[in-house]
Design a protein around this motif. Structure first.
Motif, PDB file in Angstrom:
ATOM      1  N   VAL A 112      32.643  77.839  54.150  1.00 45.43           N
ATOM      2  CA  VAL A 112      33.666  77.197  54.968  1.00 45.43           C
ATOM      3  C   VAL A 112      33.095  75.880  55.471  1.00 45.43           C
ATOM      4  O   VAL A 112      31.895  75.778  55.758  1.00 45.43           O
ATOM      5  N   ASP A 113      33.937  74.871  55.518  1.00 47.26           N
ATOM      6  CA  ASP A 113      33.531  73.554  56.014  1.00 47.26           C
ATOM      7  C   ASP A 113      34.544  73.121  57.061  1.00 47.26           C
ATOM      8  O   ASP A 113      35.666  72.758  56.736  1.00 47.26           O
ATOM      9  N   LEU A 114      34.145  73.198  58.324  1.00 46.11           N
ATOM     10  CA  LEU A 114      35.002  72.861  59.462  1.00 46.11           C
ATOM     11  C   LEU A 114      34.607  71.487  59.985  1.00 46.11           C
ATOM     12  O   LEU A 114      33.422  71.214  60.181  1.00 46.11           O
ATOM     13  N   LYS A 115      35.593  70.631  60.186  1.00 44.83           N
ATOM     14  CA  LYS A 115      35.336  69.270  60.672  1.00 44.83           C
ATOM     15  C   LYS A 115      36.211  68.964  61.878  1.00 44.83           C
ATOM     16  O   LYS A 115      37.325  69.470  61.990  1.00 44.83           O
ATOM     17  N   ALA A 116      35.692  68.127  62.747  1.00 45.13           N
ATOM     18  CA  ALA A 116      36.462  67.580  63.876  1.00 45.13           C
ATOM     19  C   ALA A 116      36.544  66.079  63.650  1.00 45.13           C
ATOM     20  O   ALA A 116      35.511  65.418  63.488  1.00 45.13           O
ATOM     21  N   ASN A 117      37.766  65.558  63.576  1.00 46.71           N
ATOM     22  CA  ASN A 117      37.988  64.131  63.292  1.00 46.71           C
ATOM     23  C   ASN A 117      37.217  63.700  62.041  1.00 46.71           C
ATOM     24  O   ASN A 117      36.552  62.670  62.020  1.00 46.71           O
ATOM     25  N   THR A 136      38.086  73.577  54.981  1.00 47.84           N
ATOM     26  CA  THR A 136      38.255  74.104  53.629  1.00 47.84           C
ATOM     27  C   THR A 136      37.365  75.340  53.516  1.00 47.84           C
ATOM     28  O   THR A 136      36.362  75.459  54.224  1.00 47.84           O
ATOM     29  N   SER A 137      37.761  76.244  52.638  1.00 47.54           N
ATOM     30  CA  SER A 137      36.944  77.425  52.374  1.00 47.54           C
ATOM     31  C   SER A 137      36.982  77.707  50.879  1.00 47.54           C
ATOM     32  O   SER A 137      37.881  77.250  50.173  1.00 47.54           O
ATOM     33  N   SER A 138      35.984  78.438  50.416  1.00 52.16           N
ATOM     34  CA  SER A 138      35.994  78.878  49.023  1.00 52.16           C
ATOM     35  C   SER A 138      35.502  80.314  48.951  1.00 52.16           C
ATOM     36  O   SER A 138      34.645  80.724  49.740  1.00 52.16           O
ATOM     37  N   ASN A 139      36.092  81.064  48.055  1.00 54.82           N
ATOM     38  CA  ASN A 139      35.749  82.465  47.809  1.00 54.82           C
ATOM     39  C   ASN A 139      36.007  83.358  49.011  1.00 54.82           C
ATOM     40  O   ASN A 139      35.435  84.444  49.114  1.00 54.82           O
ATOM     41  N   ALA A 140      36.850  82.916  49.936  1.00 53.55           N
ATOM     42  CA  ALA A 140      37.188  83.708  51.114  1.00 53.55           C
ATOM     43  C   ALA A 140      38.549  84.369  50.912  1.00 53.55           C
ATOM     44  O   ALA A 140      39.415  83.829  50.227  1.00 53.55           O
ATOM     45  N   SER A 159      44.072  70.810  55.390  1.00 53.40           N
ATOM     46  CA  SER A 159      43.680  69.403  55.272  1.00 53.40           C
ATOM     47  C   SER A 159      44.447  68.512  56.252  1.00 53.40           C
ATOM     48  O   SER A 159      44.023  67.400  56.525  1.00 53.40           O
ATOM     49  N   ILE A 160      45.567  69.003  56.771  1.00 54.53           N
ATOM     50  CA  ILE A 160      46.346  68.230  57.766  1.00 54.53           C
ATOM     51  C   ILE A 160      45.689  68.355  59.132  1.00 54.53           C
ATOM     52  O   ILE A 160      45.517  67.382  59.845  1.00 54.53           O
ATOM     53  N   GLY A 161      45.312  69.561  59.485  1.00 46.46           N
ATOM     54  CA  GLY A 161      44.553  69.783  60.707  1.00 46.46           C
ATOM     55  C   GLY A 161      45.362  70.380  61.834  1.00 46.46           C
ATOM     56  O   GLY A 161      46.582  70.493  61.778  1.00 46.46           O
ATOM     57  N   GLU A 162      44.621  70.772  62.854  1.00 52.07           N
ATOM     58  CA  GLU A 162      45.174  71.284  64.104  1.00 52.07           C
ATOM     59  C   GLU A 162      44.563  70.487  65.238  1.00 52.07           C
ATOM     60  O   GLU A 162      43.365  70.247  65.258  1.00 52.07           O
ATOM     61  N   SER A 163      45.391  70.140  66.179  1.00 51.04           N
ATOM     62  CA  SER A 163      44.917  69.393  67.345  1.00 51.04           C
ATOM     63  C   SER A 163      44.316  70.346  68.363  1.00 51.04           C
ATOM     64  O   SER A 163      44.822  71.454  68.567  1.00 51.04           O
TER      65      SER A 163
END
Length: 176
Positions: A112-117, A136-140, A159-163
């Motif tokens: 999993v790859d979690l990003k902020a801004n 994004t995640s893979s194999n989950a 990819s759109i995101g959550e505020s």
């Protein structure tokens, strides 16, 4: 006239084989690009003589053959790609043969790859600003949030995101 007899029953020799395995890592998930399995084989029965073991990892490598009098042997297999494999062993002793196999499923790691801004962080904001969280995640098969989000089921990719909503001064941790 006296007659006597004795009956002699000769049992046919038998040969049986069993196999069990363990893996490192035990989850069968590719770690460091590989999973190593270790199989233990035990031969039983009444057949006599040397035992010839033929081990096949069924991973593209050549089969290994060992001749010995030991009724137990171990062998290792290395798997570098996800998939279902069928390691097997064939045993011969005293003119008899037996074989057994197992199925081993190797999995790709879950990521999993979690990003902020759009950053891996840390992210600096001014008081009352919001961050946009994407991932994004893979194999989950599922994603669950924790930390400042609380515990909620999330989509596998966003990819759109959550505020985050407007944040007050402090440190916030978001986990997926």
């Amino acid at each position: 006239l006296a007659v006597d007899f004795v009956e002699v029953i000769v049992q046919a020799p038998t040969l049986d084989v069993s196999m069990s395995h363990s893996a490192s890592p035990s989850s069968h998930t590719l770690s460091g690009g590989q999973v190593i399995t270790s199989s233990s084989v035990v031969v039983g029965g009444t057949a006599a003589g040397d035992i010839t073991y033929t081990f096949n990892c069924n991973n593209g490598s050549a089969a290994q053959t060992v001749s010995t009098t030991n009724t137990s042997q171990s062998f290792s297999c290395t798997y570098t790609s996800a998939g279902t494999y069928n390691p097997s062993v064939s045993v011969s002793r005293g003119g008899l043969s037996a074989s057994t196999n197992e199925f081993v499923t190797i999995y790709n790691p879950i990521t999993v790859d979690l990003k902020a801004n759009n950053s891996n962080g840390p992210v600096s904001l001014f008081n009352n600003q919001a961050a946009n969280l994407t991932w994004t995640s893979s194999n989950a098969s599922s994603c669950t949030s924790s930390g400042q989000w609380g515990s909620f089921s999330k989509s596998l990719n966003n990819s759109i995101g959550e505020s985050t909503g407007a944040l007050l001064a402090g440190t916030y941790t978001y986990t997926l």
